[in-house]
Design a protein around this motif. Structure first.
Motif, short mmCIF file in Angstrom:
data_model
loop_
_atom_site.label_atom_id
_atom_site.label_comp_id
_atom_site.label_asym_id
_atom_site.label_seq_id
_atom_site.Cartn_x
_atom_site.Cartn_y
_atom_site.Cartn_z
N GLU A 1 11.91 17.10 -39.37
CA GLU A 1 12.79 16.15 -38.68
C GLU A 1 12.10 14.80 -38.52
OE1 GLU A 1 14.02 18.03 -35.08
OE2 GLU A 1 15.66 19.12 -36.06
N THR B 1 19.79 17.08 -33.98
CA THR B 1 18.34 17.14 -34.14
C THR B 1 17.81 18.15 -33.13
OG1 THR B 1 16.25 15.92 -33.95
CG2 THR B 1 18.04 15.20 -32.52
N SER B 2 16.69 18.77 -33.43
CA SER B 2 16.17 19.74 -32.47
C SER B 2 15.64 19.04 -31.21
CB SER B 2 15.05 20.57 -33.10
OG SER B 2 13.89 19.78 -33.29
N VAL C 1 9.20 26.46 -35.60
CA VAL C 1 9.53 25.38 -34.67
C VAL C 1 8.69 24.15 -34.99
CG1 VAL C 1 9.32 24.69 -32.25
CG2 VAL C 1 10.35 26.87 -32.81
N HIS C 2 7.43 24.37 -35.29
CA HIS C 2 6.55 23.25 -35.64
C HIS C 2 6.99 22.62 -36.94
CE1 HIS C 2 3.00 20.84 -36.52
NE2 HIS C 2 2.88 21.48 -37.67
N ARG D 1 12.70 18.05 -30.89
CA ARG D 1 11.25 18.30 -30.82
C ARG D 1 10.52 17.32 -31.72
NH1 ARG D 1 9.50 22.86 -28.34
NH2 ARG D 1 11.08 24.48 -28.07
N PHE D 2 9.29 17.01 -31.33
CA PHE D 2 8.43 16.17 -32.15
C PHE D 2 7.17 16.94 -32.50
CE2 PHE D 2 10.78 12.26 -31.75
CZ PHE D 2 11.52 12.47 -30.60
N PRO D 3 6.62 16.72 -33.71
CA PRO D 3 5.39 17.45 -34.05
C PRO D 3 4.25 17.01 -33.13
CG PRO D 3 5.99 15.87 -35.78
CD PRO D 3 7.09 15.85 -34.78
N VAL D 4 3.38 17.95 -32.82
CA VAL D 4 2.28 17.68 -31.89
C VAL D 4 1.03 17.36 -32.70
CG1 VAL D 4 0.92 18.62 -29.98
CG2 VAL D 4 3.32 19.26 -30.23
N ARG E 1 9.82 22.68 -38.43
CA ARG E 1 11.11 22.01 -38.27
C ARG E 1 10.91 20.63 -37.63
NH1 ARG E 1 16.11 22.15 -38.86
NH2 ARG E 1 16.04 24.19 -39.85
N ALA E 2 10.05 20.58 -36.62
CA ALA E 2 9.78 19.28 -35.98
C ALA E 2 9.17 18.31 -36.98
CB ALA E 2 8.86 19.47 -34.78
N VAL E 3 8.31 18.81 -37.86
CA VAL E 3 7.68 17.95 -38.87
C VAL E 3 8.72 17.43 -39.85
CG1 VAL E 3 6.02 17.88 -40.78
CG2 VAL E 3 5.43 19.09 -38.67
N ASP F 1 15.45 28.23 -29.43
CA ASP F 1 14.02 28.33 -29.72
C ASP F 1 13.23 28.57 -28.44
OD1 ASP F 1 13.64 24.69 -30.16
OD2 ASP F 1 14.39 25.90 -28.50
#
Lengths: 268, 405
Positions: A50, B193-194, A43-44, B196-199, A46-48, B254
């Motif tokens: 994107e 797009t999911s 999940v992480h 979500r953004f990276p933290v 994938r976010a990166v 997810d």
């Protein structure tokens, strides 16, 4: 017509995440290699991925010469009458374009019209202005590399250690090396099949065979240059610029720094 | 130069302003000699805040003097875009320290707007607040009430469709016999797009991925539906009455609690239905709105718009100038923001699309309202109504029960 292009060979025995987008007239792809044990963090990652794709799409909108609402179009409409304020990245992009123009003796030139010497960059104010009428800038020769660099930077910023970013057939950035291949990611140059191995390095390719693509700034005519003009080095956007200069000159520019390697293949 | 002097200066140059009205680029890009820069602060430097900085910097009369975010990396990102901007971690320090800053632009997560607006009102600042303005009806009402007490100051909501020059053209058509009676309305926001953004280090998932948090998020129906609802309120003279909806997760399994694909049907008081869909699982069609009338349909797709005539509808004079685009069996007549002026200049072909992203026009309207004391384009009252309708749509999606408005 056969043209020079890159073909990344991504043999990934482990799980990997792939992302793609259409931008700047081509297809960008990102592969993030993750180990099976890291799948819980998909999940992480994938976010990166994107976020990197979103940055490419943002730069596509910002740097298009053809889109009326792009920053480049705004600069071309406005910079004669008043300096245009820029962000750090766009300003440094123009500085790099100007540097390669100077070091290649004009073989690489992002201006249409009177030339890069009339583009005034004010470092204190972080602005661009035009010194005379009839100038416009077209960042097509450097924008893909810039987008590849920015995407790779986002991947690294968020902890990615093994990835490949490429912009169509002309620009690649390798983040680390794939697992099992510590020497790096293998890229083949078509049509010759010459391979290049990259680890934390970039590759940019231009081709004289693309007759309607690269203009020789000194003559205004499309180049006939070498079949493959490729450079490897630390920055995809500088590589983009340098590979164009190599294609125009048909040779390595005399003032090109030694950190850049060139591959020049003539026609048979 | 004081505000009064500034307004006098503009009034005295009104004659010359008419001459340059055809070239809006000139008005906003070239600072008038001797004119002081209006200092603004951007609060919240996520993606939207960064876009705001990029677009507002095109306005030559504005200086982004301060940027604020709880994350240091975002403060730096804001300063990288606005040379010379002072960085802050707490917006209250801006109000305490920078009395030279007259206007703020609030681009924090939706559920954080209310207190910032209250504090900005107390500090007597002009306010631009992103929309939806709040995540609860009570907060939306509180923001509208606070804005109403801020006498002599501008409050503009980020309902950017109202500032879009193309939408002004669309609105005039919809309110004319060119479209006649509206029978159906449709809008969508599709983007694969999911979400979500990276933290980044130093932040929590709740800070960054608040849109996926059911405790504070109003989901796709609220965040995107609010804008579509407002567009329909803007182009029509009617209000929504009730809404039903549904949502499902089709792609991003997810563990999220909010659906990635939503639909709602909002019935207007004149019984016309408005259908909206939003998905994170497919990008086809992107973002657009369609009003179907008995004489024609009008489609607005952010930077482009078209008019699709019925075969039995009369020909309008302006159609002679217009370009056409084929969509399968349908011929769309291309709508331009300034068709008459462009025709007079022989620039019709070049007029397709917008010269700036829609956000630019909204920010330009905000600054113009401050500089020239003009009516606000997107008021707190309109933002309150559209936001409350968007929140109701989200509730309808989550509950699958009819929500009255």
């Amino acid at each position: 017509m056969r043209t020079a292009s890159i073909r990344p060979r991504c043999v990934c025995a482990r799980s990997d995440l792939r992302f793609a987008t259409a931008a700047m007239g081509t297809r960008f792809e990102i592969v993030i290699e993750t180990a099976a044990a890291e799948s819980q963090h998909d999940v992480h990652w994938r976010a990166v991925g994107e976020a990197a794709i979103a940055e490419i799409e943002r730069l596509h909108r910002q740097l298009s010469f053809f889109a009326k609402d792009s920053l480049v179009s705004h600069i071309n409409r406005t910079a004669l009458s008043a300096p245009v304020r820029l962000d750090v990245d766009t300003f440094s992009l123009l500085q790099d374009a100007q540097a390669v123009w100077r070091l290649s003796d004009g073989a690489f030139d992002v201006t249409r019209g009177s030339g890069m010497d009339r583009v005034i960059l004010d470092e204190n104010a972080r602005t661009v202005s035009f010194g005379c009428d009839g100038i416009s800038i077209d960042l097509g020769g450097i924008a893909k590399g810039h987008a590849v660099d920015r995407a790779a930077a986002i991947l690294r910023e968020h902890g990615v250690t093994r990835a490949l970013v490429h912009g169509g057939t002309s620009s690649v950035a390798a983040v680390g090396s794939p697992a099992g291949s510590p020497q790096g990611w293998t890229i083949a140059l078509a049509p010759s099949g010459t391979t290049v191995t990259l680890s934390d390095e970039t590759l940019s390719v231009s081709s004289g065979a693309m007759r309607e693509h690269i203009v020789d700034p000194s003559t205004g005519a499309f180049i006939k240059g070498p079949r493959i003009a490729a450079v490897t080095g630390p920055s995809a956007r500088l590589g983009d610029a340098w590979s164009t200069a190599v294609a125009v000159l048909g040779a390595r520019p005399a003032r090109m720094d030694s950190e850049w390697q060139t591959i020049i293949e003539a026609y048979d | 130069m004081t505000d009064t002097d500034r307004r006098t200066f503009i009034a005295q140059t009104a004659g010359s302003m008419a001459a340059i009205a055809l070239f809006p680029e000139y008005v906003f890009s070239a600072p008038i000699i001797g004119e002081r820069l209006r200092k603004v602060a951007v609060i919240g430097v996520g993606a939207q805040g960064r876009d705001i900085i990029e677009q507002i910097m095109k306005l030559g009369s504005v200086e982004v003097a301060a940027v604020c975010d709880v994350l240091p990396t975002r403060v730096k990102a804001g300063q990288d875009r606005a040379a010379g901007a002072e960085g802050f971690a707490d917006y209250r320090d801006i109000f305490g320290k920078r009395t030279d800053i007259e206007a703020v632009l609030i681009a924090t997560p939706t559920h954080l707007h209310t207190q910032i607006v209250r504090d900005a009102v107390a500090a007597k600042k002009h306010i631009y607040c992103e929309a939806p303005i709040a995540h609860t009806p009570d907060d939306a009402r509180a923001i509208a009430a606070a804005a109403a007490t801020n006498a002599g100051r501008v409050f503009q909501a980020g309902l950017i469709a109202r500032s879009n020059p193309l939408n002004k053209r669309v609105r005039s058509l919809i309110r004319s016999d060119s479209v006649r009676d509206i029978v159906l309305m449709y809008a969508q926001h599709h983007h694969k797009t999911s979400g979500r953004f990276p933290v980044p280090a130093g932040a929590t998932d709740a800070d960054i991925n608040w849109r996926l948090n059911p405790d504070v998020s109003i989901g796709l129906a609220g965040e995107h539906g609010t804008h579509a609802i407002d567009f329909m309120r803007y182009v029509r003279s009617s209000e929504p009455a009730r809404v039903t909806g549904r949502g499902i997760t089709r792609l991003w399994n997810d563990g999220r609690k909010l659906p990635d694909t939503v639909q709602f049907t909002m019935e207007w008081v004149d019984e016309v239905a408005f259908d909206f869909s939003a998905t994170l699982a497919n990008s086809y069609g992107g973002e657009h709105q369609i009003a179907y009338g008995t004489n024609s349909a009008v489609k607005s797709a952010v930077t482009h718009a078209w008019y699709f005539k019925e075969a039995d509808a009369a020909t309008q004079g302006w159609e002679v100038y217009a370009s056409r685009q084929q969509f399968g069996a349908d011929e769309g007549i291309v709508l331009l923001a300034d068709a008459t002026q462009l025709a007079a200049q022989g620039l019709l072909k070049e007029g397709i699309g917008l010269e700036h992203p829609p956000l630019y026009y909204a920010l330009a309207d905000y600054i113009k309202s401050i500089d020239e004391n003009l009516p606000v384009v997107a008021t707190a009252e309109d933002a309150m109504k559209s936001t409350i309708a968007g929140i109701a749509a989200h509730k309808a999606v989550m509950s699958r029960a009819v929500q009255a408005l």
